[in-house]
Each structure stands twice: as C-alpha cells, then as structure tokens.
Write a protein that holds these residues in place. Structure first.
Motif, mmCIF file in Angstrom:
data_model
loop_
_atom_site.group_PDB
_atom_site.id
_atom_site.type_symbol
_atom_site.label_atom_id
_atom_site.label_comp_id
_atom_site.label_asym_id
_atom_site.label_seq_id
_atom_site.Cartn_x
_atom_site.Cartn_y
_atom_site.Cartn_z
ATOM 1 N N UNK A 164 -13.262 10.157 -4.034
ATOM 2 C CA UNK A 164 -11.760 10.151 -2.958
ATOM 3 C C UNK A 164 -11.031 9.168 -2.783
ATOM 4 N N UNK A 165 -10.180 10.109 -3.596
ATOM 5 C CA UNK A 165 -9.017 9.074 -3.716
ATOM 6 C C UNK A 165 -8.500 7.305 -2.774
ATOM 7 N N UNK A 166 -8.657 6.498 -3.007
ATOM 8 C CA UNK A 166 -8.138 5.658 -2.533
ATOM 9 C C UNK A 166 -7.395 4.666 -2.982
ATOM 10 N N UNK A 167 -6.863 3.674 -2.321
ATOM 11 C CA UNK A 167 -5.789 2.546 -2.814
ATOM 12 C C UNK A 167 -6.820 1.236 -2.928
ATOM 13 N N UNK A 212 4.591 16.942 -0.713
ATOM 14 C CA UNK A 212 3.840 16.413 0.556
ATOM 15 C C UNK A 212 2.867 15.721 0.122
ATOM 16 N N UNK A 213 2.013 15.795 -0.654
ATOM 17 C CA UNK A 213 1.143 15.537 -1.284
ATOM 18 C C UNK A 213 1.182 13.778 -1.849
ATOM 19 N N UNK A 224 1.088 -1.338 0.207
ATOM 20 C CA UNK A 224 0.044 -0.045 -0.337
ATOM 21 C C UNK A 224 0.825 1.351 0.038
ATOM 22 N N UNK A 232 -7.632 14.422 -7.721
ATOM 23 C CA UNK A 232 -8.128 14.738 -5.510
ATOM 24 C C UNK A 232 -7.127 15.994 -5.548
ATOM 25 N N UNK A 274 -8.323 11.681 7.927
ATOM 26 C CA UNK A 274 -8.426 12.646 6.455
ATOM 27 C C UNK A 274 -9.949 13.396 7.485
ATOM 28 N N UNK A 293 -2.674 11.095 1.517
ATOM 29 C CA UNK A 293 -4.302 11.078 1.351
ATOM 30 C C UNK A 293 -4.666 9.931 1.187
ATOM 31 N N UNK A 294 -4.437 9.410 0.180
ATOM 32 C CA UNK A 294 -5.191 8.075 0.458
ATOM 33 C C UNK A 294 -5.390 7.015 0.979
ATOM 34 N N UNK A 295 -4.552 6.950 2.016
ATOM 35 C CA UNK A 295 -5.338 6.196 3.421
ATOM 36 C C UNK A 295 -5.634 7.325 3.854
ATOM 37 N N UNK A 296 -5.488 8.263 4.195
ATOM 38 C CA UNK A 296 -6.059 9.192 4.993
ATOM 39 C C UNK A 296 -8.005 9.197 4.560
ATOM 40 N N UNK A 297 -8.386 9.377 3.757
ATOM 41 C CA UNK A 297 -9.364 8.764 2.984
ATOM 42 C C UNK A 297 -10.053 7.549 3.539
ATOM 43 N N UNK A 298 -9.382 6.817 3.949
ATOM 44 C CA UNK A 298 -10.077 5.307 4.393
ATOM 45 C C UNK A 298 -10.243 4.712 5.915
ATOM 46 N N UNK A 302 -3.862 14.671 9.921
ATOM 47 C CA UNK A 302 -2.543 15.783 8.927
ATOM 48 C C UNK A 302 -1.813 14.570 8.006
ATOM 49 N N UNK A 347 -9.057 19.270 -3.862
ATOM 50 C CA UNK A 347 -8.891 19.312 -2.432
ATOM 51 C C UNK A 347 -8.523 20.645 -1.783
ATOM 52 N N UNK A 388 -4.011 3.769 -6.876
ATOM 53 C CA UNK A 388 -4.977 4.674 -6.590
ATOM 54 C C UNK A 388 -6.589 5.432 -8.232
#
Lengths: 162, 782, 265
Positions: free
Chosen positions: A55-58, A128-129, A43, A112, C76, C101-106, C96, A116, A49
């Motif tokens: 929302x963005x997810x893996x 960072x993102x 992950x 995404x 998130x 970001x993707x992990x924080x969404x889930x 934060x 935001x 993604x």
C-alpha cells in the motif's frame, strides 16, 4: 539505537538507526536509495511516497522502526530488467514530469491508484486521488493524462492476459 | 523537421533518471566526512542581538562547532547585495541596508539566521540549535508597506529614512495628466497583488566542501545560475577567489526564480567547512523555505486609465508601492521597475503612460523575482483595469481590447519597450473560438437553473523575456551582462557535447538543446549530451530565469553550431576534393550537392582529430564556442480565457474551462512548451484563487509557514487546460523563438478574477479569491 | 524530532504494560498526526508503544445493524468495507475523504478519535451516531468522550480498542475543506433513526471542538428535509475565526453543509 530488518525492493536489508529516524531517512541515508524525496514537513506533498506491504504510504510520517519486518517498494524497485514500468513509461510519453522532484512519489501513487481502481479510472477520480501529492511544475495536466493512459494500458494488458 | 529536430514532439532524454529514482539533487550528494548544518534563526521579526551563548550547545552529543555572525564578520565575509542599481526621481541612488549572511547586530525578519550548528547528524544539530541561547532586545515591528513609510514607524535600516528604498518614475507625467484631464471617461482601480511563496518542490540545499590541500572550495547548491553564484560569492562576499571556487548545481527540483539568488546558507556552508575542516551540508525544511526563500509580488497600486469618446485609451497613470521585505535581495530592485512599468502598455496603443513606484522595507522576508517577475503585476493591473473599463463603458471586453490593440510593428511604447512582432487579434480570436465565447450565455443560463453562478473573463497579456541587450540593461543599472554562452564539442567519434550557461531545473534543456544539434547535423539526439550546471565544466554563463534559455541560451548554441558547421564543411570538402560551398549536411552525412559523394559525420570528426589530412593551415580538432548578446527582448503575447462556476452558498469557485492561446514565435518542442504553459497557468491560478503569504501585523510572525496554511494548487483545484499557439516569429534571434516559461503565470490571474467578478456581479475582489471572500462579495452584490 | 524509545505491542495487555513502564509514554496508532507533531518538536514522548500490530484491535463486524470497528482499523479499510457500506454508507464515505490515500492506508479510527483534532472528521460521526467508545477498561458514550480541543475522557494509559454503534436509518456527512490543509473547515454529520431521533454534529467550526447543533436537530426532527434548515439560526459566537474563515462564514457553512448532508442521506 535500533537494529532493524526489512525487505526493500525484494532484498532483505538490515541497518542500525535511532528510534527517532524516519523511514524516508533510513531509505535515503542508510540504504542510499535517494529517489525517495522529502518536500514538506507536514505530510502533504507526497514526494516521499513508497509502498509498504503493498500500500502507498508517506515514508516521512513513519519511523523506520515502525516499518521493521515489512516489505517496502521504492521508486528504484519499480522498473524490472531495465524496462520502465508502464506508469513510468506513460509519464515519459505524456511529459508528466518536469523538474522530477515530485515524480517518484507521483509514480508510486499512480501505481497504487491503478492497482485499486484498475482501468475504470476517470479524470475526476485521478485528480481526487492526487490530493496527497503536490507538483509545482506541471499543473498536473500531463500527470493526469499519463495516469489515465497507464491505467488504460495496464487494464488492457490485464484483460489480454485473462 | 526530422523526427528529433526543431519542432518535433521529442520525449525527454532526462526523464529516465527522474522516473527511476536516479536524479541527483543537492541533498542526494554525500561525501566522506560530511557533517550537517542547522541554522539558529530569529524567532522575532525585529530585535537587537545582545549576546549569543553557545557554551551548552557546543557540549552536546555530536556537535562539531557552533558559529555565529561575529565570527563570520571577523573573517571578512561580505554583505549580501542587490545587483541592480535604481535611482530615485530626485537622482539619489537606492538606499541599500546591510544584509549579513549571519546577523551580527540586528535581526529584521522572522527566520533571519544568527548562528549555525555543525554536527554529526541533522537531529543532533537540531538538538544543539535549540540549546543556543540568544539574548534579544525586542524592537517594534512593521509589516505593512504603506504604514512603514509613515513617520514614527520602526526603522529597519539607518540608510533608508521612513523605510523608503527608492521613489522612481517612468514615463511622461505631464502628458499623462493632461490626457486624463481631457478624457471622456476615466476608469480608476485599486489593485492589490498578493505576496506569494515560490515553493519549488525541492527545498533549497547546499553542500560546502573546503579542501585545505589546494585551498579550494566546492559548493553543491540548488541554483538556477551556478556561474552567477560563483561570481557573486567571490567578487562580493569574499568567500574565495573565482579560480578557487567550483559551484555545481546538479539536478535542481524547480526554481521559479527563488533559486536565482545567492542566499546566506550557501555562503555559510562554505565558510563553515573551512572553519570546521569538514564538508558541511544544509537542507532546508519546508517551514524554513516559507520563512527564508525570497517571496514574490506584494504590490499595492492605483491605476487611472483615460478614454476618448470612441473608447480609445489616451493615457494610463499608475502609482505603486512595492514591499521588498527586510533586505534588498539580488534582483529585487529591477522587478517592480524595469520588469514592471515597462510592460504597462500591454497589447495596447497608449500614447501617454506614467508610473511612479516606491519600494519599502518591512519586517518580512525579502521579496524578489518569482515566475513572471513584474510582468504578472503589470498584466494584472492592466487587465483588471481593462475589464473594469469595459463594464463601466458598457461594451464587451473583447471589443474594448480590439479597439485598442497595437496593429503595426515595430511599435515603440512610451515606456521604453520596442515591440518587434505580434498579432494580438489572432490570439484573441483563437482563444474566443476555443472557449466558445459566443455560447457562454446559454451555459450561464443552464448553470443558473442548477443554482450556480457562471462567469467568463479574459486577459490579453504581453511579456518581455530574454532581458537584453547587455549594454542597454547596463545603462539601466544592471550589475551584470545578460548574454549567454555555448560551446559545442564534437568528439573524435562524432558524438557531441554542448556546454551551455543555461541551467535546466525542469525545462528540458537536455532534450531541446539536443534537438538543435540533431536538426543541424542529422545526428540522433542520443549522440548529443547537454552539459550544464558546473562551473568547472562549463564556460562562464548567466543561467536560467526570465524565460531566457530559448531566446538567449539556444541562440548561443546556434552561433557555436554555425562555427562547427563551417569547419566541418571545410574538412569534408577537403576530404572529398570538392568546393566547400557545395557541401550539405543531411542525415548524419556531409554530401557534395548533386553528386553521390559523401562522408559520414563521424568520419569527418575523426579526420578533424587524426589531423592526418586537413586543409593546409587548419588547426586540428572540432570544438567551437560562442557568446550571444541579443539585440532586444522578445515579446511573447497571448489571450487567456477562464470560465468559472461559483457556488453562491459557499463561495467555492470551480474552473470549468481554461483556454490559453499564446504566440511564442517558433517552437522547438511543442510538448515541452505546452508543459511550460500548464505549469505557469497552475501557478497563476494558484495566485488568483489559493495562495497568499500572511504575516501577523503586530508580531511579524509568519502565519502561513507550512502547507497546512499556505494553499498550494492540488490536482483537483485545476481543470485540464485547452492550449494552442500561433506564431509570429521573433525577428531578433536566429531561431525566431520567444520565451514560454512565464506566460502562464503572467496571463492567468486577471482572467480568473475577471471571470469570478463577472459571475458574482461584484467587481471588488482581491487575490486570492478564497471561498469566504467570494461568498461575501457575492452576497454584497445582491 | 527529539529522542524517543519505540516499543511494539502484540496485544492490548502488552501495550498497557509497556506504557506503564514509560516516563512519558504515548500510544502510536497510524501515527499520521503524532509523528508529524513529533517532527515539529511539539510533542516529545519518551516512549512510543506501537498498536498497529495488535490483531484484536483490527477489523469490522456488522451484526444486523450493530457495528463494531476495531480501533486499529485504517480509514482505507473502513472506506472499503462492503459489510459496513450495506448498513452505514455514510461512515464509509466519511473515511474515504479523510486525508489522502496514503494517510488512509496508515491512519486509524482509534487514533483519530483519541487525538480529537477540532477539524477531524470522525468525532462528528461518533457524536451523531451516538457511538460507544470501547477502551481496555470501560465503555464511554461519545457524548461524554470529546471534552475539548485535543481533549478526551481517556485516562493516561487507557487504550481505545473499538468503537460501536447502531446504524441509523439515514445518515450522511458533508464537509467543506480548508483549501490549504484539506481538513474540515466545517463538516456536518447528520443521522436520523427510525424513531425520529435526529442528531447533527459539527466539526471544524467550534472553538471548543466537535459539537451537536440542537437547533438543527429539532428543526430536522420535525421535518427531515433540506428546507427545514433554512430558518435555523446558527450562533457564530462560539465558532472559530482563523486565517481561512471567519466565525460568520463558518456559521453559514454549518447551514449549507447540514442542508446538503440531509439531501444526501
């Protein structure tokens, strides 16, 4: 075996899979949408993604059954009417891709991120993102450039529309 | 240049499919009846296989078959080979131990494949693989190459006593020793070049399809050189004769060297497809990639550099031990020899050089070429030594380099290479200017006030790419020629296909190769298609590695274009009743110079195929091929400057600027060249700061088997780069180009380590410079 | 991944019922650790009960300085809560910086706390904030909750439904990430209450998981300033040594991160 239904790229789809089937494999194998990739087991690389309910997810860390009933957007659903999405266009204009393998995840992440943060994105925030997306080809230089350019353009477009 | 010709910043033709999810990678391929393979791998670093019991596994749901090494051996599948012969200094050939695609008697590293399960789904294959019972007799383990050479250590292969593969030398030992004895100053440095995992983001994959009707095999695979894969699998591994084997490398998600080699898995997928009667697909997961993809680097060296009283280098003596892992991979022997010791002169005029290289087996994954291959090792050794010498001699690092630069060309080094062109001072000046080198002291003082330690370091690299010519590399031991091929096919409507033996896995050939055609004929690049990666479509070729696609692959295209142009002009001259020598090609038209007569490109092409009105005796059609064998390497060079800030409390290093000034000769597409430099820099910075493969020395277990423990460079580890190029065209190829694919990875590690050691005032630091190591070194200095 | 059976619960009550019928059931929150562990075949639950669709477990309520965060609230949502930001920005900042970001969404706060990874961020916050872990059957003080590496006071089938705490006067979290995994190689959460009570909780460093550092706490209770940390000694003998950092280096990081957290609070 589970029978699941979800909305993918605006269309309702159904399929049968093991409860243990990962969403990414459901998307790639059951739906034949091979743009979403698998690049690691832990992950971290972000090649998988997608967007789930906006929302963005893996998709490698979610079971397909977990996503039942949700609305999914994959890289294949981003361009509309044959026109590249502004983020896709920016990646092309700024050479934000080389081998293309991480690219779908990068683009979905960027869309995404821009949603935001809007046009207020700066380089440090973009870098960072991108923590959850690994690219081995570009050194990220042009990916960062492409995302900043797309953010500026999309922000500009939004302003013009207001 | 036109807007799409040579030198233009053309956006890539291939991007749309990658950006819209339409790229086609090996794992995306699906054929009717396809089943899935999972390999049973050794959990031990060294063991004898007593027995393999697959009875239970074969009974599990979805399992088609379980195959092991004894069956593979019985079917006559050959050993994996190393394709470059090196002789030790005593004249004996290198000691190559047997590498079975599936181990049938002994396993020698964690991950060595012993059996394969073929099942209806990946999950079912994995379930069954766990049920295969392998009885191992454990053997002692050695992972350290120095230890492996000692008496009484575990022996990996009976052919190689003390695990020594070869003990090789290059250069004049007596002259080097004499110069060191007479030197005014000798700088001695111990150098460790860390082991790396290449990590292309697309893991390896293979799909083997056996067609019993035609007794024919097709292999989709993640390869940088599908023709070489076909040649080796047919000539050495007895998988199938070449005419019965088609190898396709479709879109490939990065390679960096690791996809040059032909691995056990593609051989086994083809063999298993025939055995089981179904197409067999295998896709590597990331941990398998860490375990089994060929690693890179892993050198331990000492360097002695001698100076006269005016700070001119008089000699360099190098002793290197290279860890090649458990087996000799395809090009493993040439990396620490002809791709390494031949570059030890760097950008400097050094009268005497001697290098001794010993290569060693250990119970670790095989080590082979990884982006740069030998040249990063040479550059790191040389540029760390130069920096250390400058500090010892008390002169500026730039000045020491300037004193020793080679300034006239061609230049013959004492280690084989003949440099054809370069201007090292130009790239040094460009880099120092871009980095504002002279303003560093102020920036350092400002950082000091914030409690940060700021440092600056440089590296002047040279590399050799486009390995050549074939006759020369043959005499040095290469098992193959290193030419390239191209075929240019002009269709009847004037559109053009170029078949190239080069293979693009991120380099953008579909665009840059098309630019050559657009430049030559003035046709839009959208009317040009570049075809590569399929042995059925493309004539024999040698693939892409060692930054050879520009210097060698494009040169073959140029040669084929020359032939097409000559014939096109003949046809046009005939159609317009003009003299062939008066025909010029511009903007998609063939014109008679000085007149208003012209024939559009497509009309000339149509005439070639209708053949109604061709010059007497001319064959119809317009299709030409060429094979190009270069006369020499090309020698890209440049200067990299890195500036860092080290947080003394934590040892964290921030790269505050990174400047690259490269000389790549002429450039076809600057946007793509810059992208190659960015990517190379990231990998070099990764090596210097983050990445390292670690094995447990007692058990031989891989400790860095996922991204949880192997630190990959992320976006926030890196700065935006300042890159620029200067140009001394390469005189040895028609385009005047040099290679640009590896430079970033070659030149950057020493610049970074020189900068960090400058910041902390302690010259002893090994790669990767992790926060803890930097913190400890910074505190030891105080 | 081994075979498993998936169930989706729409209430806490239903979730408990579903898991009680399972041979070896496990609750599935965001799944950011559990699915990865199952992929590596290091966990093999016979059944998974998905908590992500239980409305009563989501959301943040702030009442004066009392905070309650539903266990199924994502990182998130914690990171971007305006109400929470107003009373305890430290926990928003912490959230934060969890994963990406993707992990924080889930990923969810309840999932993270229940997993008690020794390098996770939230456990440090829970200890330092003196939080209460609310489950379907009881309330557990954070001090009693984290019992060892990946070990908690939760009984089989018990579900964390929320966490609650009183927002302190000052708080901040600073972590030094592992360069590979980006988990905390050492993370320190500091909190100071108006009554002068100080808590310093350390994650990523202890060989037995998250812990409070008494030496830091008493030094900072006497003098709430980064300088107060300078003379506190950190015993490395109970700290982890691994490929990425030695115990001695982690001891140093505890001091540096504490100092920086105090400066930021």
């Amino acid at each position: 075996m589970a029978k699941i239904t979800m909305t993918v790229n605006g269309r309702q789809v159904s399929g049968t899979c093991d409860d243990r089937t990962l969403l990414v494999h459901f998307i790639r194998e059951n739906l034949g949408l091979t743009g979403t990739h698998v690049g690691c087991d832990t992950s971290q690389c972000g090649a998988c993604v997608i967007h789930m309910d906006g929302l963005s997810v893996k998709s490698c860390s979610i079971l397909a059954v977990q996503a039942a009933g949700s609305s999914i957007t994959t890289i294949e659903g981003l361009a509309k009417d044959g026109e590249l999405h502004p983020v896709q266009a920016a990646f092309k204009a700024h050479h934000g891709l080389q081998c293309g393998f991480c690219t779908p995840g990068m683009v979905m992440t960027a869309v995404d991120m821009i949603a935001r943060h809007g046009s207020g994105l700066d380089e440090a925030t973009v870098r960072y993102e991108l923590e959850g997306n690994i690219c081995r080809c570009t050194g990220y230089h042009n990916i960062v450039k492409a995302i900043l350019a797309a953010a500026a353009e999309m922000g500009g477009a939004r302003q013009a529309a207001e | 240049m036109g807007v799409e010709g040579i030198g233009a910043r053309v956006a890539r033709k291939e991007d749309k499919r990658f950006l819209t999810g339409k790229g086609r990678y090996t794992d995306d391929m699906s054929v009717p009846g396809m089943k899935y393979a999972i390999f049973v791998r050794s959990p031990h670093a060294h063991a004898k296989i007593r027995s393999i019991d697959a009875t239970a596994a074969k009974e599990m749901p979805g399992v088609i078959d379980v195959l092991d090494g004894r069956q593979l051996t019985a079917d006559g599948i050959g050993n994996l080979i190393c394709g470059w012969m090196i002789h030790s200094k005593d004249g004996s050939p290198m000691k190559m131990g047997a590498w079975r695609p599936l181990a049938d008697q002994t396993v020698r590293y964690v991950g060595d494949a012993v059996a394969v399960v073929v099942a209806d789904s990946v999950d079912e294959a994995r379930d069954a693989a766990e049920a295969v019972v392998v009885d191992y007799e454990l053997l002692p383990v050695v992972t350290d190459p120095v230890k492996a050479m000692a008496d009484g250590q575990p022996q990996l292969h009976p052919e190689a006593p003390n695990n020594l593969i070869f003990d090789w030398q290059l250069g004049d030992a007596a002259a080097t020793d004499a110069a060191i004895a007479a030197a005014a100053h000798v700088t001695e440095v111990k150098i460790f070049n860390n082991r790396l995992s290449p990590n292309p983001m697309e893991p390896r994959a293979a799909l083997g399809i056996y067609d019993s009707g035609d007794d024919h095999y097709t292999c989709y695979t993640t390869s940088q050189n599908p023709h070489l894969a076909r040649l080796v699998m047919s000539a050495f591994y007895n998988v199938a004769p070449e005419n019965k084997l088609r190898v396709i490398a479709p879109d490939v998600g990065g390679g960096f060297g690791s996809k040059i080699y032909i691995y056990p898995e593609e051989i086994v997928c083809l063999w298993a497809s025939k055995r089981t009667g179904v197409p067999v697909k295998w896709t590597c997961d990331r941990t398998e990639a860490f375990l089994t993809d060929a690693h890179g680097r892993d050198h331990i060296s000492t360097a002695k550099m001698a100076f006269d009283s005016s700070n001119r280098i008089t000699a360099l003596k190098v002793d290197t031990i290279a860890n090649l892992g458990a087996y000799m991979s395809l090009f493993s022997s040439c990396v620490p020899t002809y791709l390494y010791a031949t570059l030890l002169s760097g950008q400097y005029d050094i009268p005497a050089i001697h290098a001794n290289v010993r290569t060693v087996y250990t119970n670790t994954a095989p080590v082979d070429a990884y982006r740069g291959a030998g040249r990063p090792e040479a550059t790191y050794l040389l540029e760390r030594t130069m920096e250390t010498a400058a500090r010892e001699l008390g002169i500026s690092p730039a000045e020491l380099r300037r004193i020793n630069f080679i300034r006239s060309f061609p230049h013959q080094t004492p280690v084989i290479m003949n440099y054809d062109a370069g201007d090292y001072e130009a790239s040094l000046n460009a880099a120092m200017g871009a980095a504002d080198w002279n303003g560093f002291a102020d920036r350092k003082a400002e950082a000091e006030r914030r409690g940060m330690k700021r440092g600056i370091g440089m590296s002047c690299y040279i590399e050799a790419c486009g390995l050549a010519p074939s006759s020369a590399v043959g005499s040095l031991g290469a098992g193959v020629g290193l030419w390239e091929s191209a075929e240019v096919r002009v269709n009847a409507v004037g559109t053009i296909e170029v078949m190239t033996g080069s293979h693009s896995h991120g380099q953008g050939h579909e665009t840059t190769f098309a630019q050559l055609v657009a430049d030559r004929f003035g046709v839009p690049i959208d009317s040009v298609n570049i075809v590569h990666g399929d042995t059925d479509k493309v004539q024999m070729g040698m693939g892409t590695y060692g930054s050879r696609s520009g210097a060698v692959g494009m040169s073959a295209v140029v040669k084929a274009l020359d032939k097409v142009e000559a014939k096109a002009k003949k046809i046009a001259a005939h159609l317009m009743e003009a003299d062939e020598s008066d025909i010029v090609i511009e903007n998609g038209e063939l014109k008679v110079a000085g007149t208003d007569k012209s024939v559009p490109w497509f009309q000339m092409a149509l005439a070639a195929y209708t053949a109604h009105n061709l010059p007497s005796g001319m064959e119809p059609g317009l299709k030409e091929g060429a094979f190009y064998d270069p006369s020499n390497f090309t020698f890209p060079a440049g200067c990299y400057i890195c500036e860092v800030e080290v947080d003394p409390d934590t040892g964290r290093t921030e790269i505050v600027q990174f400047v690259a000034a490269d000389d790549f000769g002429n450039i076809i597409n600057p946007m793509i060249v810059e992208g190659q430099v960015h990517g190379g820099l990231a990998q070099g910075i990764g090596q210097a700061l983050l990445e390292g493969v670690h094995y447990d020395p007692d058990s031989g277990q891989l400790l860095t088997a996922s991204y949880m423990d192997y630190a990959m460079p992320r976006a926030d580890d890196l700065p935006s780069f300042k890159v620029s190029t200067s140009n001394t065209p390469c005189p040895n190829n028609p385009l005047g180009v040099k290679g640009c694919g590896e430079a970033g990875a070659i030149g950057s590690p020493p610049a970074l380590i020189n900068a960090i050691t400058d910041a902390i005032g302690n010259n002893t630091l090994t790669m990767p410079a992790t926060p803890e190591k930097v913190w400890a070194a910074a505190h030891a200095a105080n | 991944m081994y075979e498993t059976n998936y169930h989706r619960a729409s209430s806490v009550q239903e979730a408990v019922k579903l898991i009680s019928g399972a041979a070896e059931g496990k609750y599935l929150a965001g799944g950011m650790t559990l699915i990865a562990t199952m992929k590596q075949r290091l966990a093999a639950p016979s059944d998974l009960v998905d908590l992500r669709h239980i409305a009563e477990m989501k959301g943040i309520t702030v009442n004066g300085r009392s905070v309650r965060i539903g266990a199924a609230t994502t990182h998130h949502d914690v990171a971007s809560s305006v109400e929470l930001e107003a009373v305890c920005p430290a926990i928003c900042a912490l959230a934060s910086h969890i994963g990406d970001p993707h992990v924080r969404h889930m990923g969810t706060i309840g999932g993270s706390i229940a997993n008690n990874d020794p390098a996770a961020d939230y456990p440090a916050a829970m200890l330092a904030l003196d939080a209460t872990i609310v489950t379907n059957s009881r309330e557990i003080a954070a001090a009693d909750f984290f019992t060892g590496l990946f070990e908690t006071a939760l009984n089989d089938d018990e579900i964390i439904t929320a966490i609650a705490f009183e927002a302190p006067a000052k708080a901040a979290y600073r972590k030094f990430p592992n360069p590979a995994s980006r988990y905390a190689m050492t993370g320190v959460f500091v909190a100071r209450r108006d009554n002068g009570d100080v808590r310093v909780a350390v994650t990523g460093a202890g060989s037995n998981g998250v812990f409070r550092h008494q030496g830091m706490e008493s030094a900072l209770a006497g003098n709430w300033s980064p300088d107060a940390v300078g003379n506190v000694s950190v015993d490395a003998s109970d700290l982890m040594t691994d490929l990425h950092a030695s115990a001695a280096y982690r001891a140093n990081l505890i001091k540096v991160m504490t100092k920086r957290a105090v400066a930021a609070a």
